[in-house]
Design an enzyme around this catalytic site. Sequence first.
Site, PDB file in Angstrom:
ATOM      1  N   THR A   1       5.620  16.170  -6.863  1.00 52.76           N
ATOM      2  CA  THR A   1       6.001  16.532  -8.502  1.00 52.76           C
ATOM      3  C   THR A   1       7.263  16.582  -8.833  1.00 52.76           C
ATOM      4  O   THR A   1       8.097  16.837  -7.955  1.00 52.76           O
ATOM      5  CB  THR A   1       5.254  18.113  -8.639  1.00 52.76           C
ATOM      6  OG1 THR A   1       4.042  18.038  -8.074  1.00 52.76           O
ATOM      7  CG2 THR A   1       5.275  18.587 -10.062  1.00 52.76           C
ATOM      8  N   GLU A   2       7.349  16.004  -9.943  1.00 51.29           N
ATOM      9  CA  GLU A   2       8.899  16.035 -10.507  1.00 51.29           C
ATOM     10  C   GLU A   2       8.730  16.676 -11.940  1.00 51.29           C
ATOM     11  O   GLU A   2       7.706  16.669 -12.562  1.00 51.29           O
ATOM     12  CB  GLU A   2       9.334  14.555 -10.608  1.00 51.29           C
ATOM     13  CG  GLU A   2       9.577  13.698  -9.477  1.00 51.29           C
ATOM     14  CD  GLU A   2       9.970  12.521  -9.237  1.00 51.29           C
ATOM     15  OE1 GLU A   2      10.333  11.863 -10.521  1.00 51.29           O
ATOM     16  OE2 GLU A   2      10.141  11.699  -8.324  1.00 51.29           O
ATOM     17  N   PRO A   3       9.752  17.030 -12.618  1.00 52.49           N
ATOM     18  CA  PRO A   3       9.996  17.496 -13.914  1.00 52.49           C
ATOM     19  C   PRO A   3       9.014  16.685 -14.849  1.00 52.49           C
ATOM     20  O   PRO A   3       8.124  17.498 -15.661  1.00 52.49           O
ATOM     21  CB  PRO A   3      10.851  17.748 -14.299  1.00 52.49           C
ATOM     22  CG  PRO A   3      12.290  17.834 -13.018  1.00 52.49           C
ATOM     23  CD  PRO A   3      11.194  17.094 -12.025  1.00 52.49           C
TER      24      PRO A   3
ATOM     25  N   PHE B   1       8.592  22.501  -8.078  1.00 49.51           N
ATOM     26  CA  PHE B   1       7.212  23.009  -7.661  1.00 49.51           C
ATOM     27  C   PHE B   1       6.932  22.750  -6.033  1.00 49.51           C
ATOM     28  O   PHE B   1       5.614  22.641  -5.749  1.00 49.51           O
ATOM     29  CB  PHE B   1       6.123  22.759  -8.304  1.00 49.51           C
ATOM     30  CG  PHE B   1       6.309  23.090  -9.900  1.00 49.51           C
ATOM     31  CD1 PHE B   1       7.204  24.055 -10.564  1.00 49.51           C
ATOM     32  CD2 PHE B   1       5.415  22.366 -10.787  1.00 49.51           C
ATOM     33  CE1 PHE B   1       7.279  24.311 -11.588  1.00 49.51           C
ATOM     34  CE2 PHE B   1       5.552  22.644 -12.357  1.00 49.51           C
ATOM     35  CZ  PHE B   1       6.725  23.536 -12.753  1.00 49.51           C
TER      36      PHE B   1
ATOM     37  N   ARG C   1     -17.703  53.996  -7.710  1.00 51.62           N
ATOM     38  CA  ARG C   1     -17.164  54.644  -8.901  1.00 51.62           C
ATOM     39  C   ARG C   1     -18.234  55.010  -9.733  1.00 51.62           C
ATOM     40  O   ARG C   1     -19.260  54.332  -9.878  1.00 51.62           O
ATOM     41  CB  ARG C   1     -16.348  53.730  -9.481  1.00 51.62           C
ATOM     42  CG  ARG C   1     -16.184  53.812 -11.159  1.00 51.62           C
ATOM     43  CD  ARG C   1     -14.917  54.800 -11.204  1.00 51.62           C
ATOM     44  NE  ARG C   1     -14.382  55.088 -12.474  1.00 51.62           N
ATOM     45  CZ  ARG C   1     -13.507  55.885 -12.819  1.00 51.62           C
ATOM     46  NH1 ARG C   1     -12.687  56.476 -11.614  1.00 51.62           N
ATOM     47  NH2 ARG C   1     -13.003  56.036 -13.809  1.00 51.62           N
TER      48      ARG C   1
ATOM     49  N   GLU D   1      -2.527  20.925  -6.267  1.00 49.78           N
ATOM     50  CA  GLU D   1      -3.611  20.158  -5.628  1.00 49.78           C
ATOM     51  C   GLU D   1      -4.648  19.387  -6.502  1.00 49.78           C
ATOM     52  O   GLU D   1      -5.842  19.294  -6.059  1.00 49.78           O
ATOM     53  CB  GLU D   1      -4.312  20.828  -4.349  1.00 49.78           C
ATOM     54  CG  GLU D   1      -3.677  21.412  -3.517  1.00 49.78           C
ATOM     55  CD  GLU D   1      -3.307  20.249  -2.137  1.00 49.78           C
ATOM     56  OE1 GLU D   1      -4.282  19.590  -2.129  1.00 49.78           O
ATOM     57  OE2 GLU D   1      -2.419  20.340  -1.692  1.00 49.78           O
TER      58      GLU D   1
HETATM   59  C1  FAD Z   1       2.678  27.397  -6.736  1.00 47.66           C
HETATM   60  C2  FAD Z   1       2.877  25.875  -7.198  1.00 47.66           C
HETATM   61  C3  FAD Z   1       2.793  25.200  -5.708  1.00 47.66           C
HETATM   62  C4  FAD Z   1       3.092  23.755  -5.661  1.00 47.66           C
HETATM   63  N1  FAD Z   1       3.232  22.920  -4.526  1.00 47.66           N
HETATM   64  C5  FAD Z   1       3.415  21.681  -4.800  1.00 47.66           C
HETATM   65  C6  FAD Z   1       3.888  20.878  -3.628  1.00 47.66           C
HETATM   66  O1  FAD Z   1       4.026  21.195  -2.647  1.00 47.66           O
HETATM   67  N2  FAD Z   1       4.159  19.564  -3.870  1.00 47.66           N
HETATM   68  C7  FAD Z   1       3.934  19.074  -5.072  1.00 47.66           C
HETATM   69  O2  FAD Z   1       4.195  17.639  -4.963  1.00 47.66           O
HETATM   70  N3  FAD Z   1       3.678  19.656  -6.096  1.00 47.66           N
HETATM   71  C8  FAD Z   1       3.391  21.150  -5.929  1.00 47.66           C
HETATM   72  N4  FAD Z   1       3.126  21.774  -6.930  1.00 47.66           N
HETATM   73  C9  FAD Z   1       2.878  21.140  -8.195  1.00 47.66           C
HETATM   74  C10 FAD Z   1       1.354  20.764  -8.832  1.00 47.66           C
HETATM   75  O3  FAD Z   1       0.843  20.002  -8.006  1.00 47.66           O
HETATM   76  C11 FAD Z   1       1.519  20.402 -10.425  1.00 47.66           C
HETATM   77  O4  FAD Z   1       1.875  21.557 -11.088  1.00 47.66           O
HETATM   78  C12 FAD Z   1       0.143  19.889 -10.946  1.00 47.66           C
HETATM   79  O5  FAD Z   1      -0.151  18.550 -10.386  1.00 47.66           O
HETATM   80  C13 FAD Z   1       0.402  19.765 -12.381  1.00 47.66           C
HETATM   81  O6  FAD Z   1       1.305  19.088 -12.913  1.00 47.66           O
HETATM   82  P1  FAD Z   1       2.298  19.782 -13.884  1.00 47.66           P
HETATM   83  O7  FAD Z   1       2.634  21.147 -13.713  1.00 47.66           O
HETATM   84  O8  FAD Z   1       3.319  18.761 -14.321  1.00 47.66           O
HETATM   85  O9  FAD Z   1       1.097  19.816 -15.231  1.00 47.66           O
HETATM   86  P2  FAD Z   1       0.700  18.591 -16.415  1.00 47.66           P
HETATM   87  O10 FAD Z   1       0.425  17.235 -15.327  1.00 47.66           O
HETATM   88  O11 FAD Z   1       1.566  18.274 -17.336  1.00 47.66           O
HETATM   89  O12 FAD Z   1      -0.566  19.335 -16.835  1.00 47.66           O
HETATM   90  C14 FAD Z   1      -0.413  19.980 -18.027  1.00 47.66           C
HETATM   91  C15 FAD Z   1      -1.676  20.219 -18.334  1.00 47.66           C
HETATM   92  O13 FAD Z   1      -2.399  18.803 -18.916  1.00 47.66           O
HETATM   93  C16 FAD Z   1      -3.353  18.548 -18.248  1.00 47.66           C
HETATM   94  N5  FAD Z   1      -3.497  17.029 -18.071  1.00 47.66           N
HETATM   95  C17 FAD Z   1      -2.733  16.282 -17.438  1.00 47.66           C
HETATM   96  N6  FAD Z   1      -3.200  14.981 -17.318  1.00 47.66           N
HETATM   97  C18 FAD Z   1      -4.405  14.948 -18.021  1.00 47.66           C
HETATM   98  C19 FAD Z   1      -5.261  13.856 -18.076  1.00 47.66           C
HETATM   99  N7  FAD Z   1      -5.120  12.709 -17.611  1.00 47.66           N
HETATM  100  N8  FAD Z   1      -6.614  14.422 -18.660  1.00 47.66           N
HETATM  101  C20 FAD Z   1      -6.651  15.605 -19.045  1.00 47.66           C
HETATM  102  N9  FAD Z   1      -5.935  16.697 -18.886  1.00 47.66           N
HETATM  103  C21 FAD Z   1      -4.648  16.183 -18.284  1.00 47.66           C
HETATM  104  C22 FAD Z   1      -3.413  19.213 -16.829  1.00 47.66           C
HETATM  105  O14 FAD Z   1      -4.663  19.260 -16.277  1.00 47.66           O
HETATM  106  C23 FAD Z   1      -2.782  20.562 -17.333  1.00 47.66           C
HETATM  107  O15 FAD Z   1      -3.935  21.306 -17.760  1.00 47.66           O
HETATM  108  C24 FAD Z   1       2.971  23.215  -7.026  1.00 47.66           C
HETATM  109  C25 FAD Z   1       2.564  23.918  -8.268  1.00 47.66           C
HETATM  110  C26 FAD Z   1       2.635  25.271  -8.155  1.00 47.66           C
HETATM  111  C27 FAD Z   1       2.389  25.857  -9.222  1.00 47.66           C
END
Ligand code: FAD
Lengths: 396, 248
Positions: free
Chosen positions: A126-128, A156, A270, A365
């Site tokens: 993951t990246e920003p 993350f 309860r 995941e």
């Molecule tokens: C506690 C924690 C631990 C993590 N650990 C890791 C790690 O170890 N390594 C790592 O690489 N990452 C890690 N992550 C990152 C995680 O995998 C991402 O947060 C996740 O993949 C979602 O990406 P995003 O947060 O950028 O959300 P976005 O991808 O921006 O998604 C935002 C919303 O839009 C929806 N969306 C996006 N694309 C679509 C689509 N095509 N169709 C419909 N809806 C869509 C998503 O489902 C979500 O509801 C971690 C995250 C957390 C919170």
Amino acid sequence: MLSDLTLSEEQKAVREAAREFAEKEFPKYAEESDREEKFPFELLRKAASLGFVGLHIPEEYGGQGMGLLAYCLAVEEFWRVDGGLGMILSTTFGSEMILMFGSEEQKEEYVPPVARGEKICCSCFTEPQAGSDIAAVRTSARRDGDNYTINGVKTFITNGSIADYYVVLARTSPGAPKRSMGLSVFVVERGAPGLEAKKLTNKLGIRASDTAEVYFKDVAVPQGNLVGVEGEGFRQAMDFFNLTRIHTAFQAVGIAQGAFELALEYAKNREAFERRLADFQVTREKLAVMRTKIEAARLLALQAAVEADRGKPDPGLTAMAKYFAARVAQDVVSESLQIHGGYGFMGDQAISRMYRDVRVLEIYEGTREIEVELLARSLLGELPSKLGAVRRHPLR
Amino acid sequence: MRIFVLVKHSPSPESLLRVSADGKSLDPTCLTYDINEWDRYAVEEAVRLKEKHGGEVVAVSVGTNCDATLRKCLAMGVDRAIKVPAEPGFDASMAAEAVVDVLKCEAFDIVLSGFMSQDANNALVGALAAAKLDIPFATAVTELSVEGGEARAVRELEGGYREEVALPLPCLVTVQSGINEPRYVSIMGIKAAKAKELKDHPVKLGDATVSTERIYAPPTRRAEIISGAPLEVAEKLIELIRSKGVLR
Ligand SMILES: Cc1cc2nc3c(=O)[nH]c(=O)nc-3n(C[C@H](O)[C@H](O)[C@H](O)COP(=O)(O)OP(=O)(O)OC[C@H]3O[C@@H](n4cnc5c(N)ncnc54)[C@H](O)[C@@H]3O)c2cc1C
């Protein structure tokens, strides 16, 4: 727990051993690790000394060689007591990539210390600007003679600030015709010049787990640190998630089971309106539905794990298990808190922590939406899944 | 040293209890089973004795369904396991008879068992087995050591008192909880257990010494709040205590 139709005596023994360990040890750490956002190193050491950490890693690479399902059963039992602490079983997260695609030297060097719980691994996808859409990764790995030079930011990242090994997805061919092409995976060691990590604090849940932002500034890694094939990083990442999402499904089953047990106990004790909560028809239905959903989720998770242990995870069955179990976990934990009333909301009960912890299961995941998409692709034959094998109905 | 340890696969006292349709037994479907809590300490103590003195630890369990518990013992460091496939139920004498049948075929220096079982709390099997074998025994042991052909045991008595006894080997001790901190089952232990022997020892048991007439839930007792003026309350209270036969 009912669904043990497919479990061997050994797998049952692992589940029981994990349950006993979590029941006795986790209560000592759960509250404080959550409040202080402290990674439970001591607990990790104890769990590792008993062999819980590398359960699924083959014996020749320092693990216990018990298969994915055995590992998943331990994950379930750990999460049943506490999700944040259950993340100690994710210190191997990333080593699966090395096992699946790495060279023999890489497997021998990086996997055994992780399997023994002496070193910690993390996976940096993951990246920003690249979450669900991991093909949007911008971190670059430029070839310089015998080295690659990595630049970019990952966010993350589970275990990011405590890891010894970083498994990193980076772009090796910026000009590739498709965004998902030209990505490659590397392993970078802690202490590499230019590698820095900053712990991210104030998460909503699983606060015992470390989550960090990881920076790569001209980090040079030798060619030998390329994991798998250059340009195949995206496909490798998909295969990796097809596997690791399975234990996430078990995280969900575990926390749901834990929340259910708390709800049942509370409902039996309860009293309101001169009756036990468990005597109200509304509560009885809640309990019945919660338990049914958990059992269904557990069976799906078992199916996905058994499939993986038979040789290869099925992306459709994995997505189905992860989607459904994570969904069920949200419902069950929420209903359990509802049954606890104000006492659940006020924060000193385990259910309050579960309510925060469970949320991540529909985000990491693969978000819920991404799992649904993978399921749909499986049904429509766009992914290699058994779910694509649909008969045509005679009355069509 | 040849160490035997008696273990029971027994229902957890936290299980839901339901009386079966025959009114004479508990419905097993709602019960959760595990190694009897006291036996866990006995197994740990047995394994520690072996670690100190060398030798072999053998676990013996009576029951048709006790494989998981025996495997757990093997995973905790017991060397081999013997299962007596019989169901003595709550008949402690029969259970002891089954155990004795095994012990008569084996050479042993010391036999350990839990002080009691978590289901019936009878605390009988150990003592009965010792009597049938005609060997010395000590119950509710909280400290144990073996040296120079004898076992020294500290027993827990009522009222916080302790008693130290010496028993010539071979002997039997029943172990009180808290004597040690039982180890966790490790994955390495589970794997090692796979190669260890778990064999059946069929027995022909004699007639039952106990028969169950009826099992029933105790009548729920209700609390009563006595209200009124202090003098009235006191009088009602005295009356109540008298009616229960406490005051004459
Ligand atoms: C506690 C924690 C631990 C993590 N650990 C890791 C790690 O170890 N390594 C790592 O690489 N990452 C890690 N992550 C990152 C995680 O995998 C991402 O947060 C996740 O993949 C979602 O990406 P995003 O947060 O950028 O959300 P976005 O991808 O921006 O998604 C935002 C919303 O839009 C929806 N969306 C996006 N694309 C679509 C689509 N095509 N169709 C419909 N809806 C869509 C998503 O489902 C979500 O509801 C971690 C995250 C957390 C919170």
